[in-house]
Enzyme design. Structure first.
Site, PDB file in Angstrom:
ATOM      1  N   HIS A 215       0.798  -1.233   0.000  1.00 40.60           N
ATOM      2  CA  HIS A 215       0.000   0.000   0.000  1.00 40.60           C
ATOM      3  C   HIS A 215       0.831   1.285   0.000  1.00 40.60           C
ATOM      4  O   HIS A 215       0.284   2.375  -0.091  1.00 40.60           O
ATOM      5  CB  HIS A 215      -0.957   0.025   1.184  1.00 40.60           C
TER       6      HIS A 215
HETATM    7  C1  UD1 Z   1      -2.177   5.278   6.060  1.00 42.27           C
HETATM    8  C2  UD1 Z   1      -0.887   5.736   6.714  1.00 42.27           C
HETATM    9  C3  UD1 Z   1       0.164   4.643   6.578  1.00 42.27           C
HETATM   10  C4  UD1 Z   1      -0.350   3.316   7.085  1.00 42.27           C
HETATM   11  C5  UD1 Z   1      -1.627   2.983   6.329  1.00 42.27           C
HETATM   12  C6  UD1 Z   1      -2.229   1.671   6.739  1.00 42.27           C
HETATM   13  C7  UD1 Z   1      -0.422   8.145   6.648  1.00 42.27           C
HETATM   14  C8  UD1 Z   1       0.410   9.191   6.011  1.00 42.27           C
HETATM   15  N1  UD1 Z   1      -0.350   6.912   6.099  1.00 42.27           N
HETATM   16  O1  UD1 Z   1      -1.940   5.188   4.656  1.00 42.27           O
HETATM   17  O2  UD1 Z   1       1.289   4.999   7.335  1.00 42.27           O
HETATM   18  O3  UD1 Z   1       0.608   2.318   6.860  1.00 42.27           O
HETATM   19  O4  UD1 Z   1      -2.567   4.039   6.596  1.00 42.27           O
HETATM   20  O5  UD1 Z   1      -3.356   1.411   5.994  1.00 42.27           O
HETATM   21  O6  UD1 Z   1      -1.097   8.421   7.593  1.00 42.27           O
HETATM   22  N2  UD1 Z   1      -9.400   4.516   2.016  1.00 42.27           N
HETATM   23  C9  UD1 Z   1     -10.597   3.851   2.000  1.00 42.27           C
HETATM   24  N3  UD1 Z   1     -11.140   3.492   3.194  1.00 42.27           N
HETATM   25  C10 UD1 Z   1     -10.548   3.782   4.370  1.00 42.27           C
HETATM   26  C11 UD1 Z   1      -9.346   4.486   4.364  1.00 42.27           C
HETATM   27  C12 UD1 Z   1      -8.772   4.835   3.196  1.00 42.27           C
HETATM   28  O7  UD1 Z   1     -11.162   3.557   0.953  1.00 42.27           O
HETATM   29  O8  UD1 Z   1     -11.120   3.414   5.420  1.00 42.27           O
HETATM   30  C13 UD1 Z   1      -8.782   4.865   0.732  1.00 42.27           C
HETATM   31  C14 UD1 Z   1      -9.056   6.257   0.311  1.00 42.27           C
HETATM   32  O9  UD1 Z   1      -9.321   6.234  -1.072  1.00 42.27           O
HETATM   33  C15 UD1 Z   1      -7.784   7.018   0.580  1.00 42.27           C
HETATM   34  C16 UD1 Z   1      -6.728   5.921   0.440  1.00 42.27           C
HETATM   35  O10 UD1 Z   1      -7.372   4.723   0.840  1.00 42.27           O
HETATM   36  O11 UD1 Z   1      -7.605   8.058  -0.309  1.00 42.27           O
HETATM   37  C17 UD1 Z   1      -5.526   6.145   1.313  1.00 42.27           C
HETATM   38  O12 UD1 Z   1      -5.913   6.318   2.691  1.00 42.27           O
HETATM   39  P1  UD1 Z   1      -5.032   7.238   3.698  1.00 42.27           P
HETATM   40  O13 UD1 Z   1      -5.530   7.137   5.079  1.00 42.27           O
HETATM   41  O14 UD1 Z   1      -4.934   8.577   3.124  1.00 42.27           O
HETATM   42  O15 UD1 Z   1      -3.605   6.619   3.624  1.00 42.27           O
HETATM   43  P2  UD1 Z   1      -3.138   5.102   3.621  1.00 42.27           P
HETATM   44  O16 UD1 Z   1      -2.541   4.807   2.297  1.00 42.27           O
HETATM   45  O17 UD1 Z   1      -4.203   4.190   4.131  1.00 42.27           O
END
Ligand code: UD1
Length: 383
Positions: A215
């Site tokens: 991820h």
């Molecule tokens: C975040 C953390 C990362 C951690 C990871 C675990 C930061 C900078 N990054 O990254 O350190 O390893 O979480 O998962 O804080 N999304 C969903 N549903 C959710 C959450 C996210 O669909 O419940 C999708 C959204 O489209 C979003 C993307 O995932 O844009 C990324 O989510 P985000 O929380 O921004 O960062 P992660 O890549 O999950």
């Protein structure tokens, strides 16, 4: 440090969690804080992760009570997400300031809530302090450095983290080597995970499959890198089945780069939705090999004794390479395949436990906070 109001008032601690890797770290802390009479933990969920699979499933598996507050900030760019968490959290803290804000890990919620607290002169405790990848292109590295710089209690998982903090000028009195709270959770959940039927559900045989997670923006946000990793998986799945619980960010990128058909064509690659903690621990525990770019999984496989290939050029957790089962291979397909082959030719490596990764980390943290905060909590404080 603390100067609570009413005599014998309990010391209020905001315990902050926002994203999936936070939940297993706060669970043992919440349990320990709630056991004693001195602390009143208030569980704050920022809502950074909000899906059932990314959040609620973890509350169920870890038997975590529902949060006291959910800031509901959701997804967004780095600045938008961090900014939204800050303004929502500041409103809450201004209404009723806690005595301490406790944050874990390195996600945007970690740095956002620490910044709010520090600027309102509320002490901050950072659990999992001092980890450094020395790669500032990772959002998490920026989050780690900033959070540590403004924390009052820095709880570390390994001695290299202590060294990093001292090198950055943090005073030694603030640094406490306590071990790894995530391993507290892992040890607790491992028993329960033995009863999981996830292997049967996915048609997998014990020690005969690889488990993959992916991820990191550096791996999934670039078409050539993601394509290269897929190329490696194409080859690995001819040797043993690969199960791949897909993070929402990665799923989005498969769509964006038009990779879905190629993935569907790989007969022994099983793509599934993100799994809960119990099922995931079971898969890790029974895998032959793990491929990942996660931070926590490098630690968990070390303790479980499962060979781990980390698809990154660096790690903030070098103890998992020096003393554990982890090997950094980066995203280069040739290297990934060569290292996977090497692992498949070898015996399983056996478990490795870095010092104090023993299930007692939350206990140590709460004991330190009790000593430092409860003795000074007898005076008077106006809210
Ligand atoms: C975040 C953390 C990362 C951690 C990871 C675990 C930061 C900078 N990054 O990254 O350190 O390893 O979480 O998962 O804080 N999304 C969903 N549903 C959710 C959450 C996210 O669909 O419940 C999708 C959204 O489209 C979003 C993307 O995932 O844009 C990324 O989510 P985000 O929380 O921004 O960062 P992660 O890549 O999950």
């Amino acid at each position: 440090m603390v100067n609570p109001g009413a005599r014998n008032r309990r010391v209020e601690i905001h315990l902050v969690a926002g994203a999936r890797p936070n939940f297993m770290k706060i669970a043992p802390l919440l349990t320990r804080l709630e056991e004693g009479p001195g602390f009143q933990p208030i569980l704050i969920h920022t809502g950074q992760h909000y899906d059932n699979t990314m959040s609620r499933a973890f509350f169920e598996d870890l038997e975590l009570r529902p949060p006291d507050v959910n800031l509901g900030v959701g997804s967004g760019s780095q600045a938008r997400q961090t900014g939204r968490i800050m303004s929502a959290y500041e409103r809450l803290v201004l209404e009723r300031p806690p005595d301490l804000v406790m944050v874990v890990g390195d996600v945007n919620s970690t740095v956002a809530c620490s910044l709010v607290a520090a600027k309102l002169h509320i002490p901050v405790a950072h659990v999992e302090a001092g980890l450094r990848s020395f790669d500032r292109s990772m959002p998490e590295e920026i989050n780690r450095i900033l959070t540590d710089a403004i924390s009052d209690f820095l709880f570390t998982t390994c001695s290299d983290a202590d060294d990093n903090l001292l090198r950055e000028g943090i005073t030694p009195e603030k640094v406490f080597f306590v071990g790894n709270v995530m391993i507290d959770s892992l040890m607790r959940i491992r028993e329960k995970a033995r009863r999981s039927d996830v292997l049967e559900r996915l048609g997998l045989k014990d020690r005969s499959f690889a488990l993959m997670t992916l991820h990191r923006p550096s791996n999934v946000d670039r078409e050539d890198t993601l394509g290269g990793i897929l190329q490696a998986v194409e080859q690995i799945q001819t040797k043993l089945p690969v199960v791949f619980p897909v993070h929402p960010r990665s799923r989005k990128m498969f769509g964006r780069f038009g990779l879905e058909e190629r993935i569907a064509g790989l007969k022994r690659l099983q793509v599934v939705d993100p799994l809960g903690y119990i099922d995931f621990v079971r898969l890790m525990d029974r895998a032959r090999l793990v491929l990942t770019d996660s931070g926590g999984i490098q630690e968990e496989t070390t303790v479980l004794g499962i060979p781990c290939l980390t698809l990154r050029q660096n790690t903030e957790r070098p103890v998992t390479v020096d003393r554990g089962t982890n090997r950094l291979v980066g995203p280069d397909p040739k290297r990934i395949v060569t290292e996977a082959d090497r692992i498949l030719r070898q015996e399983m490596p056996g478990t490795h436990r870095p010092p104090l990764w023993d299930g007692g980390a939350a206990n140590r943290i709460v004991n330190i906070l009790s000593k430092k905060m409860l003795s000074s909590a007898k005076g008077g404080r106006k809210r």
